[in-house]
Design a protein around this motif. Structure first.
Motif, mmCIF file in Angstrom:
data_model
loop_
_atom_site.group_PDB
_atom_site.id
_atom_site.type_symbol
_atom_site.label_atom_id
_atom_site.label_comp_id
_atom_site.label_asym_id
_atom_site.label_seq_id
_atom_site.Cartn_x
_atom_site.Cartn_y
_atom_site.Cartn_z
ATOM 1 N N GLY A 27 0.808 -1.218 0.000
ATOM 2 C CA GLY A 27 0.000 0.000 0.000
ATOM 3 C C GLY A 27 0.840 1.265 0.000
ATOM 4 O O GLY A 27 0.552 2.216 -0.737
ATOM 5 N N ILE A 28 1.902 1.272 0.799
ATOM 6 C CA ILE A 28 2.778 2.448 0.843
ATOM 7 C C ILE A 28 3.440 2.665 -0.508
ATOM 8 O O ILE A 28 3.478 3.786 -1.032
ATOM 9 N N ASN A 29 3.960 1.591 -1.106
ATOM 10 C CA ASN A 29 4.668 1.721 -2.374
ATOM 11 C C ASN A 29 3.741 2.043 -3.544
ATOM 12 O O ASN A 29 4.083 2.869 -4.392
ATOM 13 N N VAL A 30 2.584 1.420 -3.587
ATOM 14 C CA VAL A 30 1.622 1.747 -4.649
ATOM 15 C C VAL A 30 1.109 3.168 -4.449
ATOM 16 O O VAL A 30 0.961 3.935 -5.404
ATOM 17 N N GLY A 31 0.858 3.564 -3.196
ATOM 18 C CA GLY A 31 0.410 4.929 -2.914
ATOM 19 C C GLY A 31 1.431 5.966 -3.367
ATOM 20 O O GLY A 31 1.079 7.005 -3.931
ATOM 21 N N SER A 32 2.720 5.682 -3.141
ATOM 22 C CA SER A 32 3.774 6.587 -3.595
ATOM 23 C C SER A 32 3.761 6.722 -5.113
ATOM 24 O O SER A 32 3.909 7.819 -5.654
ATOM 25 N N ALA A 33 3.572 5.603 -5.799
ATOM 26 C CA ALA A 33 3.540 5.637 -7.264
ATOM 27 C C ALA A 33 2.317 6.397 -7.763
ATOM 28 O O ALA A 33 2.398 7.140 -8.751
ATOM 29 N N ILE A 34 1.189 6.242 -7.096
ATOM 30 C CA ILE A 34 -0.024 6.961 -7.510
ATOM 31 C C ILE A 34 0.180 8.466 -7.332
ATOM 32 O O ILE A 34 -0.160 9.257 -8.221
ATOM 33 N N ARG A 35 0.734 8.863 -6.187
ATOM 34 C CA ARG A 35 0.984 10.295 -5.959
ATOM 35 C C ARG A 35 1.950 10.858 -6.990
ATOM 36 O O ARG A 35 1.778 11.959 -7.490
ATOM 37 N N ALA A 36 2.990 10.091 -7.315
ATOM 38 C CA ALA A 36 3.982 10.564 -8.290
ATOM 39 C C ALA A 36 3.402 10.672 -9.694
ATOM 40 O O ALA A 36 3.942 11.386 -10.533
ATOM 41 N N GLY A 37 2.292 10.009 -9.926
ATOM 42 C CA GLY A 37 1.661 10.053 -11.241
ATOM 43 C C GLY A 37 1.210 11.440 -11.653
ATOM 44 O O GLY A 37 1.063 11.721 -12.843
ATOM 45 N N SER A 38 1.000 12.324 -10.708
ATOM 46 C CA SER A 38 0.539 13.681 -11.037
ATOM 47 C C SER A 38 1.653 14.730 -10.904
ATOM 48 O O SER A 38 1.396 15.911 -11.063
ATOM 49 N N TRP A 39 2.867 14.287 -10.614
ATOM 50 C CA TRP A 39 3.967 15.237 -10.451
ATOM 51 C C TRP A 39 4.393 15.814 -11.792
ATOM 52 O O TRP A 39 4.404 15.108 -12.812
ATOM 53 N N PRO A 40 4.799 17.087 -11.804
ATOM 54 C CA PRO A 40 5.298 17.690 -13.050
ATOM 55 C C PRO A 40 6.706 17.179 -13.369
ATOM 56 O O PRO A 40 7.359 16.539 -12.533
ATOM 57 N N THR A 41 7.167 17.490 -14.578
ATOM 58 C CA THR A 41 8.497 17.035 -15.000
ATOM 59 C C THR A 41 9.465 18.209 -15.114
ATOM 60 O O THR A 41 9.057 19.354 -15.301
ATOM 61 N N ALA A 42 10.726 17.861 -14.976
ATOM 62 C CA ALA A 42 11.817 18.807 -15.208
ATOM 63 C C ALA A 42 12.900 18.035 -15.953
ATOM 64 O O ALA A 42 12.963 16.801 -15.875
ATOM 65 N N LYS A 43 13.730 18.733 -16.683
ATOM 66 C CA LYS A 43 14.842 18.070 -17.357
ATOM 67 C C LYS A 43 15.962 17.840 -16.349
ATOM 68 O O LYS A 43 16.254 18.703 -15.525
ATOM 69 N N GLY A 44 16.550 16.669 -16.434
ATOM 70 C CA GLY A 44 17.641 16.334 -15.545
ATOM 71 C C GLY A 44 18.743 15.622 -16.286
ATOM 72 O O GLY A 44 18.595 15.285 -17.462
ATOM 73 N N THR A 45 19.842 15.352 -15.586
ATOM 74 C CA THR A 45 20.990 14.661 -16.165
ATOM 75 C C THR A 45 21.457 13.586 -15.196
ATOM 76 O O THR A 45 21.579 13.830 -13.996
#
Length: 190
Positions: A27-45
């Motif tokens: 539940g904790i790990n799936v919940g983290s993935a669900i929350r991250a699903g709406s996060w914006p993106t930035a370019k990284g290296t």
């Protein structure tokens, strides 16, 4: 209390609490993935990408065993509103591959110097991931955990009744016959 009674209650407890622990982990790990699903993106290296091998020793009653453990370490940097950040979390689920082939494949997917999309938490930009997928293990844990707990809870009445001193005479007699048959079988095998 006999060894058999302890074993029955141990198995029931393991099913209940092991299932509960699996459910929480998933539940904790799936919940983290669900929350991250709406996060914006930035370019990284990618600043570092390598696989480390090490020997892990497991000590058990039967003796110590050694096995090779692979750890993949991927570090990256990104910038949000002019502020630089560094991170090493790859999957939103938090689960990393343990096999050598999966670790090498992940290191090849994220090579040092490569430009990547970084998904970051807008409320806490230092929290970021490279992959927002759920992963298989947390989903399996979410499904298997409740089933184990339900199975353990369903076995509680049986364990209590089986270990109860208030069983009916017929139940006590049948249990004694089973125990004697088991003992005779063990003696015959010697």
């Amino acid at each position: 209390m006999s060894q058999q009674k302890l074993t029955i209650f141990g198995i029931v407890g393991l099913l209940i609490f092991g299932g509960l622990a699996l459910s929480i982990f998933g539940g904790i790990n799936v919940g983290s993935a669900i929350r991250a699903g709406s996060w914006p993106t930035a370019k990284g290296t990618i600043t570092s990408s390598h696989v480390k091998s090490g020997i892990e020793t497991n000590v058990r009653r039967t003796g110590a065993s050694k096995q090779t453990k692979q750890t993949v370490n991927i570090e990256y940097e990104y910038e949000i509103d002019g502020t630089p950040y560094q991170n090493n979390v790859v999957f939103a689920s938090g689960v990393m591959p343990r096999s050598m082939s999966a670790a090498n494949a992940l290191a090849m997917q994220y090579r040092t110097g490569q430009s990547v999309d970084v998904y970051y938490n807008p409320d806490q930009p230092d929290q970021a991931v490279l992959d927002r997928s759920w992963g298989v293990m947390p989903v399996i844990a979410c499904l298997l955990g409740p089933l184990m707990s339900i199975g353990g809870l369903a076995a509680v009445p049986y364990a209590i009744r089986y270990n109860s001193p208030y069983r009916t005479f017929a139940e006590q007699h049948a249990a004694m016959e089973r125990e004697q048959a088991i003992a005779v079988g063990k003696d015959a095998g010697r």
